[in-house]
Design a protein around this motif. Structure first.
Motif, PDB file in Angstrom:
ATOM      1  N   UNK A 259     -23.199 -37.220  39.332  1.00  0.00           N
ATOM      2  CA  UNK A 259     -24.049 -37.267  40.522  1.00  0.00           C
ATOM      3  C   UNK A 259     -23.352 -37.990  41.665  1.00  0.00           C
ATOM      4  N   UNK A 260     -22.645 -39.084  41.340  1.00  0.00           N
ATOM      5  CA  UNK A 260     -21.946 -39.849  42.386  1.00  0.00           C
ATOM      6  C   UNK A 260     -20.851 -39.011  43.041  1.00  0.00           C
ATOM      7  N   UNK A 261     -20.068 -38.305  42.221  1.00  0.00           N
ATOM      8  CA  UNK A 261     -18.971 -37.494  42.759  1.00  0.00           C
ATOM      9  C   UNK A 261     -19.523 -36.353  43.611  1.00  0.00           C
ATOM     10  N   UNK A 262     -20.690 -35.839  43.221  1.00  0.00           N
ATOM     11  CA  UNK A 262     -21.304 -34.735  43.968  1.00  0.00           C
ATOM     12  C   UNK A 262     -22.180 -35.224  45.126  1.00  0.00           C
ATOM     13  N   UNK A 263     -22.249 -36.550  45.301  1.00  0.00           N
ATOM     14  CA  UNK A 263     -23.057 -37.147  46.387  1.00  0.00           C
ATOM     15  C   UNK A 263     -24.526 -36.748  46.268  1.00  0.00           C
ATOM     16  N   UNK A 264     -25.040 -36.876  45.024  1.00  0.00           N
ATOM     17  CA  UNK A 264     -26.430 -36.548  44.758  1.00  0.00           C
ATOM     18  C   UNK A 264     -27.159 -37.782  44.247  1.00  0.00           C
ATOM     19  N   UNK A 265     -28.471 -37.880  44.492  1.00  0.00           N
ATOM     20  CA  UNK A 265     -29.243 -38.964  43.915  1.00  0.00           C
ATOM     21  C   UNK A 265     -29.275 -38.859  42.392  1.00  0.00           C
ATOM     22  N   UNK A 266     -29.544 -39.968  41.729  1.00  0.00           N
ATOM     23  CA  UNK A 266     -29.577 -39.976  40.270  1.00  0.00           C
ATOM     24  C   UNK A 266     -30.909 -40.514  39.782  1.00  0.00           C
ATOM     25  N   UNK A 267     -31.542 -39.772  38.859  1.00  0.00           N
ATOM     26  CA  UNK A 267     -32.795 -40.199  38.246  1.00  0.00           C
ATOM     27  C   UNK A 267     -32.498 -40.719  36.843  1.00  0.00           C
ATOM     28  N   UNK A 268     -33.078 -41.834  36.426  1.00  0.00           N
ATOM     29  CA  UNK A 268     -32.725 -42.445  35.135  1.00  0.00           C
ATOM     30  C   UNK A 268     -33.278 -41.729  33.916  1.00  0.00           C
ATOM     31  N   UNK A 269     -34.226 -40.812  34.091  1.00  0.00           N
ATOM     32  CA  UNK A 269     -34.775 -40.074  32.958  1.00  0.00           C
ATOM     33  C   UNK A 269     -34.727 -38.579  33.245  1.00  0.00           C
ATOM     34  N   UNK A 270     -34.643 -37.798  32.167  1.00  0.00           N
ATOM     35  CA  UNK A 270     -34.522 -36.355  32.330  1.00  0.00           C
ATOM     36  C   UNK A 270     -35.544 -35.600  31.508  1.00  0.00           C
TER      37      UNK A 270
ATOM     38  N   UNK B 164      -5.763 -37.944  32.279  1.00  0.00           N
ATOM     39  CA  UNK B 164      -7.087 -38.369  32.723  1.00  0.00           C
ATOM     40  C   UNK B 164      -7.813 -39.063  31.569  1.00  0.00           C
ATOM     41  N   UNK B 165      -7.495 -40.335  31.331  1.00  0.00           N
ATOM     42  CA  UNK B 165      -8.142 -41.062  30.236  1.00  0.00           C
ATOM     43  C   UNK B 165      -9.550 -41.531  30.563  1.00  0.00           C
ATOM     44  N   UNK B 166      -9.889 -41.635  31.855  1.00  0.00           N
ATOM     45  CA  UNK B 166     -11.195 -42.136  32.285  1.00  0.00           C
ATOM     46  C   UNK B 166     -11.982 -41.022  32.980  1.00  0.00           C
ATOM     47  N   UNK B 167     -13.293 -41.028  32.793  1.00  0.00           N
ATOM     48  CA  UNK B 167     -14.141 -39.976  33.340  1.00  0.00           C
ATOM     49  C   UNK B 167     -14.109 -39.939  34.868  1.00  0.00           C
ATOM     50  N   UNK B 168     -14.111 -41.101  35.505  1.00  0.00           N
ATOM     51  CA  UNK B 168     -14.127 -41.132  36.970  1.00  0.00           C
ATOM     52  C   UNK B 168     -12.949 -40.363  37.548  1.00  0.00           C
ATOM     53  N   UNK B 169     -11.763 -40.626  37.026  1.00  0.00           N
ATOM     54  CA  UNK B 169     -10.579 -39.928  37.517  1.00  0.00           C
ATOM     55  C   UNK B 169     -10.620 -38.437  37.249  1.00  0.00           C
ATOM     56  N   UNK B 170     -11.164 -38.062  36.082  1.00  0.00           N
ATOM     57  CA  UNK B 170     -11.237 -36.638  35.731  1.00  0.00           C
ATOM     58  C   UNK B 170     -12.173 -35.890  36.677  1.00  0.00           C
ATOM     59  N   UNK B 171     -13.356 -36.435  36.901  1.00  0.00           N
ATOM     60  CA  UNK B 171     -14.315 -35.764  37.784  1.00  0.00           C
ATOM     61  C   UNK B 171     -13.835 -35.767  39.228  1.00  0.00           C
ATOM     62  N   UNK B 172     -13.191 -36.849  39.645  1.00  0.00           N
ATOM     63  CA  UNK B 172     -12.688 -36.899  41.011  1.00  0.00           C
ATOM     64  C   UNK B 172     -11.606 -35.845  41.221  1.00  0.00           C
TER      65      UNK B 172
END
Length: 324
Positions: free
Chosen positions: A256-267, A304-312
């Motif tokens: 959600x952060x990489x896509x610049x979208x709001x995040x809801x804690x439950x789904x 890409x060992x970390x998710x942040x780098x992979x998604x970015x």
């Protein structure tokens, strides 16, 4: 090096072919649709073979003289709801293809030196928070049984001296395809923002995303296949996952952060996903905490060992201007 690929037109196989060509190897790709595949620009330098890996045929002769075989075949788990017929297709497309490839290796006059067998982390079953390595036992659910049979079908190649590597692949991340191909448009357009899925304490309660996701960037799963081909020390099972698995809620929040979208804690609650997807929903709502112990032992360095780098890399601003 001539490399025979079954399942070479899919997500992983197509990228692997690019890398093999880049380093001067000659891919030999088995496909049921040879004429249409040959018309695709990325396959113009590839030796395309007509054939169905689930049945024996003249295509098996093409394995003779290849230095490596890579088996990535298997019916898409998410293509249809899991009826008894679809379950049979999921199983048979994997096991029978592997049996025929192993037979082709056995019949070859000049046998491949290495056989890279595709599998999946579903081998381990659903194990909660337990950390899993290649030495962990197999599970007992449908996918665990399928993966065991899939792997076992390849073991005969070792009887004639071919090195066997079994690659247990996790959730592959690639731009516009696979898991991200499904999740990205949903996260972009869901009213209110993105949310975790699965692992609710009660199937009727909202999902909390507490289950683990063992993911890997497309670049690294291809890198591990190349390691399996090239390194004589590589044999037996190798987990095709990044060294840092995350919980679904962490994955969803970062996406959600990489896509610049709001995040809801439950789904959505688990029962809703089960209603929409059927039995295959358990592969989404449950998960495994898998680490690539063997790849690290072999000295593989993850891009890409970390998710942040992979998604970015895949979805960030620089990815929009890059060809992938």
């Amino acid at each position: 090096m001539r490399v025979f690929l079954a399942g070479g037109t899919g997500l992983i196989g197509s990228r692997l072919i690019q890398e093999l060509l880049n380093r001067g190897d000659q891919p030999v790709v088995l496909t049921r649709r040879a004429s249409s595949v040959q018309d695709r620009p990325e396959f113009r330098q590839v030796d395309v073979v007509q054939g169905d890996p689930t049945t024996s045929g003249p295509w098996q002769e093409k394995v003779d003289g290849c230095e490596a075989v890579v088996n990535l075949t298997g019916h898409n788990l998410f293509a249809k709801r899991w009826s008894p017929e679809v379950k049979r297709l999921i199983r048979d497309s994997r096991v029978h293809s592997t049996e025929h490839l192993a037979s082709a290796v056995d019949q070859a006059t000049k046998r491949p030196s290495v056989f890279v067998q595709g599998s999946a982390i579903g081998y381990y079953g659903m194990t909660g928070d337990e950390e899993l390595t290649e030495s962990s036992p197999s599970g007992t659910d449908f996918m665990a049984v399928i993966c065991r049979e899939w792997e076992d079908a390849s073991r005969s190649v070792t009887d004639r001296g071919t090195r066997l590597v079994i690659l247990r692949t996790g959730i592959v991340l690639a731009k516009g395809e696979g898991a991200l191909g499904v999740m990205t448009p949903l996260f972009k357009w869901l009213p209110g923002g993105a949310a975790p899925v699965g692992s609710g304490s009660n199937p009727l309660m909202p999902g909390t995303g507490n289950q683990w996701m063992s993911w890997i960037h497309l670049t690294d799963i291809v890198g591990l296949i190349l390691l399996a081909i090239d390194s004589k020390d590589a044999q037996g099972p190798i987990n095709g996952t990044a060294p840092n698995p995350v919980r679904n809620v962490e994955f969803s929040r970062e996406l959600a952060r990489v896509l610049h979208r709001p995040f809801l804690p439950i789904g959505p609650p688990d029962f809703l996903l089960r209603t929409v997807l059927g039995e295959v929903a358990q592969t989404v709502t449950k998960g495994q905490r898998v680490v690539p112990a063997r790849a690290i032992e072999l000295g593989y360095r993850f891009a890409f060992p970390e998710l942040t780098g992979a998604l970015q890399d895949l979805l960030g601003s620089k990815a929009h201007s890059a060809a992938f």
